[in-house]
Write a protein that holds these residues in place. Structure first.
Motif, short mmCIF file in Angstrom:
data_model
loop_
_atom_site.label_atom_id
_atom_site.label_comp_id
_atom_site.label_asym_id
_atom_site.label_seq_id
_atom_site.Cartn_x
_atom_site.Cartn_y
_atom_site.Cartn_z
N GLY A 201 0.42 -13.95 -23.31
CA GLY A 201 -0.11 -12.95 -22.39
C GLY A 201 0.88 -12.59 -21.31
N LEU A 202 1.56 -13.60 -20.77
CA LEU A 202 2.58 -13.35 -19.73
C LEU A 202 3.72 -12.50 -20.27
N ILE A 325 -0.70 -19.11 -9.22
CA ILE A 325 -1.33 -17.82 -8.99
C ILE A 325 -1.01 -17.26 -7.60
N SER A 326 -1.03 -18.11 -6.59
CA SER A 326 -0.89 -17.65 -5.21
C SER A 326 0.56 -17.48 -4.76
N TYR A 327 1.47 -18.25 -5.35
CA TYR A 327 2.86 -18.21 -4.87
C TYR A 327 3.85 -17.73 -5.94
N ASP A 335 3.03 -9.08 -13.29
CA ASP A 335 1.64 -8.64 -13.12
C ASP A 335 0.77 -9.23 -14.23
N ASP A 336 0.41 -10.47 -14.06
CA ASP A 336 -0.54 -11.14 -14.96
C ASP A 336 -1.93 -10.81 -14.42
N SER A 337 -2.52 -9.73 -14.94
CA SER A 337 -3.69 -9.11 -14.32
C SER A 337 -4.78 -10.10 -13.94
N PHE A 341 -1.93 -16.53 -17.70
CA PHE A 341 -0.88 -17.54 -17.70
C PHE A 341 -1.11 -18.58 -16.60
N GLY A 342 -1.49 -18.11 -15.41
CA GLY A 342 -1.70 -19.03 -14.30
C GLY A 342 -2.79 -20.05 -14.58
N CYS A 343 -3.81 -19.65 -15.34
CA CYS A 343 -4.91 -20.58 -15.66
C CYS A 343 -4.68 -21.29 -16.98
N HIS A 344 -4.45 -20.54 -18.04
CA HIS A 344 -4.39 -21.13 -19.38
C HIS A 344 -2.99 -21.66 -19.72
#
Length: 442
Positions: A201-202, A325-327, A335-337, A341-344
């Motif tokens: 996805g990323l 996700i935050s940094y 732009d990982d909508s 990527f940040g979660c999975h």
């Protein structure tokens, strides 16, 4: 005399018939309780896909909610057809080449019948695994939401499932898979489902490009209650995802069920604490996200770790994903909508590493002991599994998108993006009675 002879003949026929009945008694290994359990688990995993559609749909702007939900839900139809024809064969067919992919003995579900596979019918196993394939493709669509052409997504999904997901499933879960043979542990899909979908996805998000106005105008979730309902459904379905991966009812399924809940609950609370200390306020969106990343992280470890280890896994995953996700996302600028990527991706990588740290044969004798149980060598196959997943996900996604781009542009036109994909791609409006004067920014 004739009457006695007839009686004797009748008795012999009866004895012979009873003998046939005894010897013809069903000697299959199919267990009805296990079969019922796995069918229920398959239904739970299926339910995760509409749950994911709600989860994702609530996080986008209202002009894109229907498109985002359809991008996930359409995989139920698309991947099912692909799985019946070729997907299941590639993933679980007899090995055709060095543990990399299966042959086509199961093409069209040929030879996938009601005979025993372990203690359940072969067909029950095949349909259970189908549900994993469906939601994996659904997960990665969140990374490039709000800008991809629907037609491009359909072609991409078919190719990605065939060339990335199916071979990876063969590597990790097929009896002949090369990663399975080197004892790389992945109980329910940390590599196969989460790392692959998050990383792919990323890559797709980077190749397709950022949404118009990203980083310049507010792009905020339009319906947090949708997100909460979706997260709750995902949590509910995840019990089938992880406990069902035991492939039978019993002690291992119970352990996987319990640690799944513990890790998710711990991660939920961990995210709330991190958010509170960082921003001074806890949010429902954050709590929902925390529960999901906890579920992601425990997935590969769920059949191998104790409840105390599950707490550690849940405590650690939320800060890792929160930082990503935050940094990291803002610093790098991708732009990982919907933070697939940040979660999975991040959660799956931590889960695969944590499996190598905390796995113990006391939970699953068919597994391995991890680093903290006297076997530091287990970290090697875990890292190899992560690396192999990264490689096939990155290379496969780039090649697929580059080939598609030779025939058409990957994303919608600017005017279509401004109008919203619900209207431009589908001719539908989720909220036709709402005031949409500011639709371009909300």
């Amino acid at each position: 005399m004739k009457k006695r002879a007839f009686t004797l003949l009748l008795s012999l026929i009866l004895i012979f018939s009873l003998s046939i009945a005894v010897f013809a008694e069903d000697t299959s290994e199919i267990d009805k309780a296990d079969t019922g359990f796995i069918l229920i688990a398959a239904a739970l995993v299926f339910f995760m896909t509409p749950g994911l559609a709600l989860f994702y749909g609530g996080m986008v702007r209202r002009k894109n909610v229907l498109n985002t939900m359809l991008n996930t839900y359409v995989m139920v139809g698309l991947v099912t057809i692909q799985w019946v024809f070729v997907g299941y064969s590639i993933a679980f067919g007899q090995d055709a080449f060095g543990g990399i992919f299966g042959n086509f003995d199961y093409f069209g579900f040929n030879n996938v019948g009601l005979e025993a596979s372990g203690t359940i019918p072969h067909m029950a196993f095949a349909v259970y695994q189908l549900m994993f394939a469906i939601i994996t493709v659904g997960i990665l669509t969140g990374a490039f939401a709000e800008r991809i052409k629907f037609s491009v997504l359909i072609v991409f999904a078919i190719l990605w499932t065939t060339l990335v997901y199916d071979p990876l499933a063969h590597w990790v879960w097929s009896a002949d898979g090369w990663l399975l043979k080197m004892n790389s542990l992945d109980f329910a899909g940390g590599t196969v489902v989460h790392i692959s979908s998050g990383v792919s996805g990323l890559v797709a998000a980077i190749v397709i490009g950022k949404r118009k106005g990203y980083g310049k105008v507010p792009i905020i979730p339009h319906n947090i209650p949708f997100v909460f309902i979706g997260a709750a459904i995902l949590w509910f379905g995840w019990f089938g995802f992880n406990a069902g991966s035991a492939l039978e009812s019993g002690a291992l399924a119970t352990s996987a069920f319990v640690v799944t809940h513990i890790a998710a609950a711990t991660a939920l609370f961990s995210w709330v604490l991190v958010e509170f200390f960082h921003r001074g306020k806890a949010t429902l969106l954050g709590a929902a996200t925390g529960g999901v990343v906890g579920l992601v992280a425990i997935t590969p470890a769920s059949g191998f770790v104790t409840p105390l280890s599950a707490i550690i896994i849940g405590l650690v995953v939320s800060p890792l994903c929160y930082i990503s996700i935050s940094y990291i996302k803002s610093k790098v600028g991708y732009d990982d909508s919907l933070d697939a990527f940040g979660c999975h991706g991040i959660g799956g990588i931590w889960g695969a590493v944590a499996t190598g740290l905390f796995a113990t044969k006391s939970v699953n004798p068919d597994g391995q002991d991890g680093l903290f149980y006297g076997n530091p060598g287990q970290m090697i196959p875990q890292l190899v599994g992560i690396g192999a997943t990264l490689l096939i996900s990155i290379v496969g996604t780039i090649v697929i998108l580059k080939v598609i781009s030779l025939f058409t542009s990957l994303r919608v036109e600017t005017i279509e993006e401004d109008e919203g994909l619900d209207i431009s791609q589908h001719g539908e409006d989720a909220y036709p009675d709402f005031n949409t004067s500011n639709e371009s920014i909300i």
